[in-house]
Write a protein that holds these residues in place. Structure first.
Motif, mmCIF file in Angstrom:
data_model
loop_
_atom_site.group_PDB
_atom_site.id
_atom_site.type_symbol
_atom_site.label_atom_id
_atom_site.label_comp_id
_atom_site.label_asym_id
_atom_site.label_seq_id
_atom_site.Cartn_x
_atom_site.Cartn_y
_atom_site.Cartn_z
ATOM 1 N N PRO A 1 18.756 -13.588 5.462
ATOM 2 C CA PRO A 1 19.920 -14.274 6.020
ATOM 3 C C PRO A 1 19.751 -15.793 5.967
ATOM 4 O O PRO A 1 18.718 -16.323 6.373
ATOM 5 C CB PRO A 1 19.971 -13.768 7.464
ATOM 6 C CG PRO A 1 19.279 -12.442 7.418
ATOM 7 C CD PRO A 1 18.192 -12.599 6.394
ATOM 8 N N GLY A 2 20.745 -16.457 5.440
ATOM 9 C CA GLY A 2 20.715 -17.906 5.350
ATOM 10 C C GLY A 2 19.917 -18.452 4.185
ATOM 11 O O GLY A 2 19.897 -19.665 3.967
ATOM 12 N N LYS A 3 19.267 -17.593 3.412
ATOM 13 C CA LYS A 3 18.506 -18.034 2.246
ATOM 14 C C LYS A 3 19.371 -17.916 0.989
ATOM 15 O O LYS A 3 20.502 -17.452 1.036
ATOM 16 C CB LYS A 3 17.212 -17.223 2.118
ATOM 17 C CG LYS A 3 16.264 -17.420 3.297
ATOM 18 C CD LYS A 3 14.968 -16.644 3.114
ATOM 19 C CE LYS A 3 14.037 -16.838 4.294
ATOM 20 N NZ LYS A 3 12.763 -16.100 4.132
ATOM 21 N N ALA A 4 18.820 -18.332 -0.136
ATOM 22 C CA ALA A 4 19.593 -18.336 -1.381
ATOM 23 C C ALA A 4 20.122 -16.951 -1.727
ATOM 24 O O ALA A 4 21.272 -16.801 -2.159
ATOM 25 C CB ALA A 4 18.737 -18.880 -2.522
ATOM 26 N N LEU A 5 19.288 -15.936 -1.547
ATOM 27 C CA LEU A 5 19.688 -14.550 -1.823
ATOM 28 C C LEU A 5 19.912 -13.868 -0.480
ATOM 29 O O LEU A 5 19.034 -13.223 0.074
ATOM 30 C CB LEU A 5 18.618 -13.843 -2.651
ATOM 31 C CG LEU A 5 18.192 -14.547 -3.945
ATOM 32 C CD1 LEU A 5 17.192 -13.699 -4.715
ATOM 33 C CD2 LEU A 5 19.378 -14.894 -4.819
ATOM 34 N N ASP A 6 21.105 -14.045 0.032
ATOM 35 C CA ASP A 6 21.457 -13.582 1.374
ATOM 36 C C ASP A 6 21.976 -12.147 1.307
ATOM 37 O O ASP A 6 23.006 -11.893 0.681
ATOM 38 C CB ASP A 6 22.524 -14.506 1.963
ATOM 39 C CG ASP A 6 22.767 -14.261 3.444
ATOM 40 O OD1 ASP A 6 22.561 -13.120 3.902
ATOM 41 O OD2 ASP A 6 23.190 -15.211 4.133
ATOM 42 N N PRO A 7 21.278 -11.188 1.949
ATOM 43 C CA PRO A 7 21.718 -9.787 1.902
ATOM 44 C C PRO A 7 23.081 -9.558 2.562
ATOM 45 O O PRO A 7 23.691 -8.508 2.342
ATOM 46 C CB PRO A 7 20.614 -9.041 2.666
ATOM 47 C CG PRO A 7 19.444 -9.955 2.657
ATOM 48 C CD PRO A 7 20.006 -11.340 2.678
ATOM 49 N N ASP A 8 23.545 -10.514 3.357
ATOM 50 C CA ASP A 8 24.888 -10.383 3.930
ATOM 51 C C ASP A 8 25.970 -10.672 2.893
ATOM 52 O O ASP A 8 27.130 -10.304 3.083
ATOM 53 C CB ASP A 8 25.053 -11.339 5.121
ATOM 54 C CG ASP A 8 24.164 -10.955 6.296
ATOM 55 O OD1 ASP A 8 23.850 -9.756 6.431
ATOM 56 O OD2 ASP A 8 23.767 -11.857 7.056
ATOM 57 N N LYS A 9 25.574 -11.320 1.782
ATOM 58 C CA LYS A 9 26.519 -11.638 0.714
ATOM 59 C C LYS A 9 26.274 -10.810 -0.538
ATOM 60 O O LYS A 9 27.213 -10.387 -1.210
ATOM 61 C CB LYS A 9 26.402 -13.126 0.340
ATOM 62 C CG LYS A 9 26.798 -14.086 1.434
ATOM 63 C CD LYS A 9 26.394 -15.516 1.093
ATOM 64 C CE LYS A 9 27.029 -16.025 -0.170
ATOM 65 N NZ LYS A 9 26.673 -17.448 -0.436
ATOM 66 N N TYR A 10 24.998 -10.598 -0.837
ATOM 67 C CA TYR A 10 24.635 -9.995 -2.110
ATOM 68 C C TYR A 10 23.880 -8.676 -1.918
ATOM 69 O O TYR A 10 23.253 -8.447 -0.889
ATOM 70 C CB TYR A 10 23.742 -10.950 -2.911
ATOM 71 C CG TYR A 10 24.330 -12.311 -3.168
ATOM 72 C CD1 TYR A 10 25.451 -12.468 -3.979
ATOM 73 C CD2 TYR A 10 23.754 -13.462 -2.615
ATOM 74 C CE1 TYR A 10 25.985 -13.727 -4.233
ATOM 75 C CE2 TYR A 10 24.268 -14.719 -2.866
ATOM 76 C CZ TYR A 10 25.389 -14.851 -3.666
ATOM 77 O OH TYR A 10 25.910 -16.101 -3.916
ATOM 78 N N PHE A 11 23.927 -7.862 -2.951
ATOM 79 C CA PHE A 11 23.092 -6.671 -3.046
ATOM 80 C C PHE A 11 21.993 -7.016 -4.042
ATOM 81 O O PHE A 11 22.250 -7.143 -5.243
ATOM 82 C CB PHE A 11 23.913 -5.480 -3.542
ATOM 83 C CG PHE A 11 23.122 -4.209 -3.723
ATOM 84 C CD1 PHE A 11 22.493 -3.599 -2.651
ATOM 85 C CD2 PHE A 11 23.029 -3.611 -4.982
ATOM 86 C CE1 PHE A 11 21.780 -2.411 -2.814
ATOM 87 C CE2 PHE A 11 22.331 -2.429 -5.156
ATOM 88 C CZ PHE A 11 21.707 -1.826 -4.077
#
Length: 366
Positions: free
Chosen positions: A84-94
């Motif tokens: 969360p909040g990082k470049a590869l955010d699991p809330d946005k991406y799979f």
């Protein structure tokens, strides 16, 4: 500063190893692809690719990102960019984090029942890419991803993805990559491999326990020399002789980190890599790079002694839609700049990659 670099030294070694899962992390999974046909015409029999996933694939299957790993590394390799909040955010991406052929988790010389040890067929970076392509298509039914991202050998796979499957992704993020392995990097791989193979305990690949002398020397050549810079040593050791006991500690900590034969096979793939040998480019590296359609971010490390920065900088001139950046300008952490252990590098990689991906996804929406 000294404490930070000591931590980097230890973690840098461990970044090339197969880190263990914790109960809080996503489950480790295997997908069996049957026999994996290689571009040599041979096949890896009963091939399974190892991976973990973060986040949720949306209904349109349009939010996937593929992560590919470095030599000797695994699906934890860029954990510092996932969350969360990082470049590869699991809330946005799979995020699908894969293990490369020969890393000891995906089918490798060390774990193959049918082709063990040195009977394992040689493979290439393109073979790694095709194993990942099959995973995405067959297991997940994914026809397009937001991005492919990876460091070091993962950066090499990332650029190869853009050449092999130019319509499959919107973006590429290649950290400290190579498009064509230069003579210097070939020499490093050869030296690291010879260190193991010249150890009598290697026994032609039929060892009962790790060939300790060879693995120690291999770690010195690759992790402690090529993956660090002279500047890092100057900051860490005022007395030059103090480096010797430290080196021994690092060797011991990583002694059983990776199977010797697995390392040998991955170095063969690493040193022979050239996107230009992808059909139908007939060895024209520049033409192959020019075929990349994805928006591309290439991140290089100052004084990189493993994947010299001149190579990806030159390669980038042939990619149509490319953004070239030096990781943490003003610092001199070389190949280790993509290791995830220097706070300044971690912050830079997360910030710049997130901004790049945001721009890519916003353009796609428009």
């Amino acid at each position: 500063m000294k404490r930070i670099i000591e931590v980097v030294g230890l973690c840098l070694l461990l970044s090339f190893s197969a880190a263990a899962h914790t109960p809080q992390q996503p489950p480790h999974q295997l997908y069996n692809e049957g026999d994996l046909k290689l571009e040599s015409g041979e096949a890896i029999k009963d091939f399974s690719i190892s991976y973990v996933t973060h986040g949720t694939l949306n209904a349109k299957k349009s939010n996937a990102i593929l992560m590919v790993t470095a030599i000797g590394g695994n699906h934890h390799r860029i954990d510092f960019m996932i969350g969360p909040g990082k470049a590869l955010d699991p809330d946005k991406y799979f995020i699908i984090c894969t293990d490369a052929i020969g890393n000891g988790l995906t089918t490798s010389p060390s774990n193959s029942r049918l082709q063990p040890r040195m009977s394992f067929p040689k493979f290439t970076i393109r073979d790694m890419v095709e194993s990942q392509y099959r995973l995405l298509k067959e297991k997940f039914g994914i026809d397009h991803v937001v991005a492919v991202i990876g460091p070091s050998m993962g950066g090499m796979q990332t650029l190869q993805w853009g050449v092999s499957h130019p319509d499959f992704m919107d973006a590429l993020v290649a950290m400290v990559p190579l498009a064509k392995t230069p003579a210097w990097s070939v020499a490093v791989m050869e030296a690291s491999r010879k260190a193991i193979m010249n150890d009598a305990a290697w026994a032609g690949g039929n060892y009962d326990g790790p060939p300790e002398k060879g693995i120690r020397l291999m770690r010195d050549i690759l992790n402690l020399l090529s993956a660090r810079t002279p500047d890092m040593y100057s900051a860490q050791f005022q007395n030059g002789m103090d480096v010797l006991p430290w080196m021994e500690q690092q060797e011991t900590a990583a002694l059983k980190a990776m199977d010797a034969n697995d390392w040998i096979y991955q170095t063969w793939a690493y040193e022979r890599h050239d996107v230009g040998t992808t059909p139908p480019f007939n060895g024209d590296t520049a033409k192959a790079l020019a075929s990349i359609k994805a928006k591309t971010l290439v991140l290089t490390g100052t004084k990189d002694l493993l994947n010299p920065e001149f190579e990806p900088i030159a390669a980038g001139r042939n990619i149509a839609d490319v953004k070239m950046m030096t990781i943490s300008p003003g610092t001199v952490t070389g190949h280790a700049s993509a290791g995830g252990f220097m706070p300044a590098d971690v912050e830079f990689l997360n910030r710049e990659t997130a901004a790049f991906l945001d721009g890519v996804t916003q353009s796609a929406v428009r």
